[in-house]
Design a protein around this motif. Structure first.
Motif: not given
Length: 229
Positions: A91-100, A104-107, A113-117, A160-164
């Motif tokens: 996981q990377v990012g300062d807060g959990f929102d950024e880590r999420l 998703h960006a890594a996926v 393809g779609a993702v279920v997180q 999954p890029a929409d998780a931005a």
């Protein structure tokens, strides 16, 4: 509208989790049952979730975004073995929102393809829950499943890029579900709902979830073994 979703193609499953190290996971639960016991419960929750994800879509379509190190974690070797064939990223990012968003960006970077997180707080999740969460992607861009505490337990996305859009959304609040849904809608995404599940954050949560887990679940065994009846 984002990328097309072919219902005949299984989604990827992304599990976002912390290495179950005492004092670093399930701290609210640890205040009542002790940090060591809480870490045992966390490890069991994660293992049950990994099993459900693998059964739903196959190891080759599963991703683990991990905070911390499994070396020295409770049942770390077992978790490592259970995720054989998975793609694991830190996981990377300062807060959990950024880590999420980064998870998703890594996926997304691994291919289309779609993702279920999901996280590691819903050991009652089944392969059917995961596939049911993906089903509305045939007609919607996103699916968000509410948790009883005001948060959410699952986010499915065609792309999954929409998780931005998660970056900047406050997590772990009583309005996280509403705020996340508003962010998705604000980005022009159509959002469907799915089943409501309980997170295991407190003793009361654990007792409620215990009734919903499959017989022989690791969580059920860990909870019964650590908490007097």
């Amino acid at each position: 509208m984002t990328a097309e979703h072919d219902p005949a193609v299984p989604p990827r499953v992304l599990v976002v989790a912390k290495a179950p190290v005492a004092g670093r996971v399930k701290t609210r639960l640890g205040a009542d049952i002790g940090d060591d016991a809480a870490a045992e419960v966390a490890a069991a929750c994660l293992l049950d979730t990994i099993e459900a994800a693998t059964a739903a879509v196959g190891a080759e379509r599963c991703h683990l975004s991990l905070a911390g190190d499994l070396a020295g974690a409770v049942r770390g070797d077992e978790i490592l073995a259970a995720t054989a064939g998975w793609r694991t990223t830190p996981q990377v990012g300062d807060g959990f929102d950024e880590r999420l968003a980064h998870a998703h960006a890594a996926v997304a970077a691994s291919g289309p393809g779609a993702v279920v997180q999901v996280g590691m707080d819903t050991p009652q999740v089944s392969p059917a829950h995961l596939l049911e969460a993906a089903a509305p992607l045939a007609t919607h861009d996103a699916v968000l499943g509410p948790a009883d505490d005001g948060g959410w337990w699952v986010l499915a996305l065609r792309d999954p890029a929409d998780a931005a859009v998660l970056a900047g959304v406050a997590m772990s609040t009583p309005t996280t579900y509403d705020d996340t849904r508003a962010a998705l809608l604000g980005a022009g995404l159509s959002v469907a709902g799915t089943a409501t599940l309980n997170d295991v954050d407190t003793v009361a949560d654990a007792e409620a979830v215990l009734a919903a887990v499959a017989p022989g679940s690791r969580f059920g065994d860990a909870w019964r073994g650590r908490v007097p009846s």
